[in-house]
Write a protein that holds these residues in place. Structure first.
Motif, PDB file in Angstrom:
ATOM      1  N   UNK A  64      -2.007  -0.175 -59.915  1.00  0.00           N
ATOM      2  CA  UNK A  64      -3.211   0.108 -59.128  1.00  0.00           C
ATOM      3  C   UNK A  64      -3.088  -0.515 -57.740  1.00  0.00           C
ATOM      4  N   UNK A  65      -2.568  -1.750 -57.695  1.00  0.00           N
ATOM      5  CA  UNK A  65      -2.452  -2.425 -56.394  1.00  0.00           C
ATOM      6  C   UNK A  65      -1.502  -1.678 -55.466  1.00  0.00           C
ATOM      7  N   UNK A  66      -0.391  -1.227 -55.994  1.00  0.00           N
ATOM      8  CA  UNK A  66       0.588  -0.508 -55.159  1.00  0.00           C
ATOM      9  C   UNK A  66      -0.017   0.799 -54.651  1.00  0.00           C
ATOM     10  N   UNK A  67      -0.688   1.548 -55.552  1.00  0.00           N
ATOM     11  CA  UNK A  67      -1.309   2.813 -55.148  1.00  0.00           C
ATOM     12  C   UNK A  67      -2.362   2.563 -54.073  1.00  0.00           C
ATOM     13  N   UNK A  68      -3.181   1.532 -54.281  1.00  0.00           N
ATOM     14  CA  UNK A  68      -4.250   1.253 -53.317  1.00  0.00           C
ATOM     15  C   UNK A  68      -3.687   0.820 -51.972  1.00  0.00           C
ATOM     16  N   UNK A  69      -2.663  -0.006 -52.016  1.00  0.00           N
ATOM     17  CA  UNK A  69      -2.087  -0.492 -50.765  1.00  0.00           C
ATOM     18  C   UNK A  69      -1.455   0.666 -49.988  1.00  0.00           C
ATOM     19  N   UNK A  70      -0.734   1.533 -50.715  1.00  0.00           N
ATOM     20  CA  UNK A  70      -0.123   2.690 -50.061  1.00  0.00           C
ATOM     21  C   UNK A  70      -1.218   3.590 -49.478  1.00  0.00           C
ATOM     22  N   UNK A  71      -2.292   3.791 -50.243  1.00  0.00           N
ATOM     23  CA  UNK A  71      -3.399   4.619 -49.761  1.00  0.00           C
ATOM     24  C   UNK A  71      -4.002   4.012 -48.513  1.00  0.00           C
ATOM     25  N   UNK A  72      -4.148   2.684 -48.532  1.00  0.00           N
ATOM     26  CA  UNK A  72      -4.765   2.006 -47.389  1.00  0.00           C
ATOM     27  C   UNK A  72      -3.928   2.220 -46.133  1.00  0.00           C
ATOM     28  N   UNK A  73      -2.613   2.066 -46.285  1.00  0.00           N
ATOM     29  CA  UNK A  73      -1.731   2.235 -45.132  1.00  0.00           C
ATOM     30  C   UNK A  73      -1.856   3.662 -44.587  1.00  0.00           C
ATOM     31  N   UNK A  74      -1.815   4.657 -45.483  1.00  0.00           N
ATOM     32  CA  UNK A  74      -1.910   6.054 -45.045  1.00  0.00           C
ATOM     33  C   UNK A  74      -3.271   6.341 -44.423  1.00  0.00           C
ATOM     34  N   UNK A  75      -4.321   5.826 -45.055  1.00  0.00           N
ATOM     35  CA  UNK A  75      -5.686   6.068 -44.580  1.00  0.00           C
ATOM     36  C   UNK A  75      -5.873   5.499 -43.170  1.00  0.00           C
ATOM     37  N   UNK A  76      -5.423   4.272 -42.974  1.00  0.00           N
ATOM     38  CA  UNK A  76      -5.582   3.642 -41.670  1.00  0.00           C
ATOM     39  C   UNK A  76      -4.692   4.343 -40.637  1.00  0.00           C
ATOM     40  N   UNK A  77      -3.499   4.735 -41.066  1.00  0.00           N
ATOM     41  CA  UNK A  77      -2.609   5.441 -40.144  1.00  0.00           C
ATOM     42  C   UNK A  77      -3.271   6.748 -39.666  1.00  0.00           C
ATOM     43  N   UNK A  78      -3.854   7.498 -40.618  1.00  0.00           N
ATOM     44  CA  UNK A  78      -4.526   8.748 -40.256  1.00  0.00           C
ATOM     45  C   UNK A  78      -5.715   8.475 -39.342  1.00  0.00           C
ATOM     46  N   UNK A  79      -6.457   7.393 -39.637  1.00  0.00           N
ATOM     47  CA  UNK A  79      -7.628   7.060 -38.824  1.00  0.00           C
ATOM     48  C   UNK A  79      -7.212   6.733 -37.390  1.00  0.00           C
ATOM     49  N   UNK A  80      -6.144   5.945 -37.257  1.00  0.00           N
ATOM     50  CA  UNK A  80      -5.678   5.570 -35.920  1.00  0.00           C
ATOM     51  C   UNK A  80      -5.206   6.814 -35.163  1.00  0.00           C
ATOM     52  N   UNK A  81      -4.513   7.717 -35.857  1.00  0.00           N
ATOM     53  CA  UNK A  81      -4.044   8.947 -35.214  1.00  0.00           C
ATOM     54  C   UNK A  81      -5.218   9.780 -34.700  1.00  0.00           C
ATOM     55  N   UNK A  82      -6.248   9.941 -35.541  1.00  0.00           N
ATOM     56  CA  UNK A  82      -7.421  10.711 -35.121  1.00  0.00           C
ATOM     57  C   UNK A  82      -8.107  10.062 -33.926  1.00  0.00           C
ATOM     58  N   UNK A  83      -8.182   8.753 -33.960  1.00  0.00           N
ATOM     59  CA  UNK A  83      -8.836   8.008 -32.886  1.00  0.00           C
ATOM     60  C   UNK A  83      -8.079   8.220 -31.576  1.00  0.00           C
ATOM     61  N   UNK A  84      -6.762   8.081 -31.656  1.00  0.00           N
ATOM     62  CA  UNK A  84      -5.952   8.258 -30.442  1.00  0.00           C
ATOM     63  C   UNK A  84      -6.022   9.682 -29.916  1.00  0.00           C
ATOM     64  N   UNK A  85      -5.987  10.649 -30.835  1.00  0.00           N
ATOM     65  CA  UNK A  85      -6.079  12.050 -30.397  1.00  0.00           C
ATOM     66  C   UNK A  85      -7.416  12.308 -29.711  1.00  0.00           C
ATOM     67  N   UNK A  86      -8.477  11.745 -30.262  1.00  0.00           N
ATOM     68  CA  UNK A  86      -9.802  11.953 -29.663  1.00  0.00           C
ATOM     69  C   UNK A  86      -9.851  11.349 -28.262  1.00  0.00           C
ATOM     70  N   UNK A  87      -9.252  10.179 -28.106  1.00  0.00           N
ATOM     71  CA  UNK A  87      -9.270   9.540 -26.779  1.00  0.00           C
ATOM     72  C   UNK A  87      -8.474  10.355 -25.770  1.00  0.00           C
TER      73      UNK A  87
END
Ligand code: HEM
Ligand code: SF4
Ligand code: FES
Lengths: 210, 247
Positions: free
Chosen positions: A53-76
């Motif tokens: 569970x920890x590995x899945x969650x950590x991987x999800x967190x990394x992907x989720x934050x990466x996607x969020x940062x990408x969207x943020x940068x694209x919007x800017x």
């Protein structure tokens, strides 16, 4: 983004269920924590399920934050000159708080892990390996409870928009009916999860759980 | 009626530009917003000043040229195009701020006029159906179920004005994309190119520098044609299908 978000939704629901065991007393709460470590045995080694569970969650967190940062940068980049006057007409507060609220959640997750998992930081009672004791000690400190409640507001807002947004991203809201359903699911999940998590710290602070 | 107008003036693409303030008196409440600007321009020309450049064409609400951000709302306070907006929607003595659409993909040409050819390039990258020329087919040769026809017609009303982009906090053109994808995807004629259409149009959209959609929903409330948010879900669904098919 949507898939990792929905993994988190499943996780927070399970996590909330575990927390509410606090109302059943110390034995039930600690028993549940121990049960999580024994889950899947003997197929999995002790703590095996927990580590998956920890590995899945950590991987999800990394992907989720990466996607969020990408969207943020694209919007800017998509609007470099700001409007002198700009009104937002029909969008929800939660939809505008996804980024700052998400950052709040990220900071909270780091603190939360230091508090309860990695560091077992216990400003009141000193080091302990008893999860129930650690929880009660922590939430008797008003400012620790406050941090949790702020984080739960952020989580509620995030879920209110996030759940329906995930429905859109996955292409599951192709009619008015489906849209209303997903929006309602977002609202219900936001209230249930943020409310459910908040019950325990509030109860400790008020002395209902001790 | 009397108005204080704060209007974005910019000499050309390289000019930094800025807001200039004008006073305009004796405006009729029955004038459209564009007619009000016409009157202001005549006043400017009479005073030997450069008139304000703004886009317009049909003045009937059907071409989508008249792109103005008025008091922070795309096409102003009513759900319509700027040419169909009347001065009675404002109150006497009001200060009105007028700006161009703000998007990197829509660079300002001059004053309030922006270059929206990014939309044309998106259409050219898939927003069409290929048909044989020659004799026109019988009207009933390809039956279309009513629900599909209705949905296709409803979203085919998109006039490509760009208000969705202008209103979107992410500067995304997903509502426009979704309208086109849904319009052609609902019809039998649109099936052959369905996968390549969505893949091509989304790639072009991103390449033009539009932002990513986070489903905030400002687009649909700004859209003069009331294109609903479910077209964005349809867009994502079609894209997922196309990816599954190897695009
Ligand atoms: C680590 C902290 C987090 C950050 C930085 C973060 C950030 C973001 C951002 C910026 C979005 C943007 C998409 C949008 O605006 O719609 C988003 C979407 C989303 N988030 Fe988070 N988030 C975090 C944690 C969580 C958690 C804990 C959950 C669930 C309990 C969650 C569930 C979702 C969902 C369901 C979406 C919608 C996905 C989509 O639109 O496809 N997130 N997140
Ligand atoms: S979807 Fe609406 S706002 Fe966007 S370009 Fe089409 S008509 Fe204009
Ligand atoms: S000028 Fe054609 S829609 Fe307004």
């Amino acid at each position: 983004m949507a898939l990792t978000g929905l993994i988190f939704v499943g996780y927070v629901l399970a996590h909330m269920y575990g927390n509410l065991k606090a109302f059943a007393g110390e034995a039930a709460f600690n028993g549940y924590a121990e049960h999580l470590r024994e889950l899947g045995e003997p197929l999995l080694p002790y703590s095996g399920f927990l580590w998956i569970a920890r590995v899945v969650l950590l991987a999800s967190l990394v992907l989720h934050v990466y996607a969020a940062v990408t969207l943020w940068r694209r919007a800017r980049a998509a609007r470099t000159t700001k409007y002198v006057v700009k009104k937002n007409k029909h969008s929800s507060v939660s939809s505008h708080w996804m980024r700052w609220g998400g950052l709040t959640l990220l900071l909270f997750i780091v603190w939360h892990l230091l508090n309860f998992t990695v560091g077992k930081v216990n400003p009141q009672g000193g080091p302990t390996n008893n999860p129930y004791q650690l929880m009660v000690d922590s939430f008797e400190v008003w400012w620790l409870t406050l941090i949790y409640l702020v984080a739960m507001v952020a989580l509620g807002l995030h879920l209110h928009h996030g759940v329906w947004s995930a429905g859109q991203t996955l292409g599951l809201t192709n009619s008015v009916r489906q849209r209303v359903l997903w929006k309602r699911a977002g609202l219900v999940l936001a209230v249930v999860v943020a409310g459910g998590f908040s019950l325990v710290p509030i109860s400790v602070l008020l002395g209902v759980i001790s | 009626m009397k108005f204080t107008l704060k209007i974005w003036r910019q000499d050309g693409p390289q000019d930094p530009g800025g807001i200039r303030t004008y006073e305009l008196d004796e405006v009729s409440e029955d004038m459209s917003f564009l007619e009000m600007l016409d009157v202001l321009n005549e006043q400017l020309i009479a005073g030997d000043e450069e008139p304000i450049v703004f886009d317009h064409d049909c003045r009937e609400g059907i071409c989508g040229s008249c792109d103005l951000m008025i008091n922070g709302e795309a096409h102003g306070p009513e759900v319509t195009t700027t040419c169909q907006l009347h001065m009675r929607s404002f109150h006497d003595g009001e200060t009105i701020t007028v700006e161009p659409w703000r998007a990197t993909a829509f660079p300002v040409i001059k004053d309030l006029m922006v270059d929206r050819s990014a939309f044309d390039r998106i259409i050219a990258s898939g927003g069409f159906v290929s048909v044989n020329t020659g004799a026109a087919p019988d009207a009933h040769a390809t039956p279309v179920p009513k629900e599909n026809a209705d949905r296709a017609f409803d979203v085919a009303t998109c006039i490509g004005c760009g208000a969705c982009v202008a209103a979107c906090p992410n500067g995304s053109a997903s509502l426009f994309l979704g309208a086109k994808i849904t319009h052609l995807g609902e019809l039998p004629q649109g099936q052959a190119e369905r996968d390549s259409r969505v893949a091509g149009m989304v790639a072009q959209h991103d390449h033009e520098g539009f932002g990513g959609c986070t489903n905030i929903g400002e687009c649909t409330s700004a859209c003069p044609k009331g294109i609903p948010l479910d077209v964005i879900s349809q867009l994502n669904k079609d894209l997922r299908t196309a990816i599954k098919h190897g695009h």
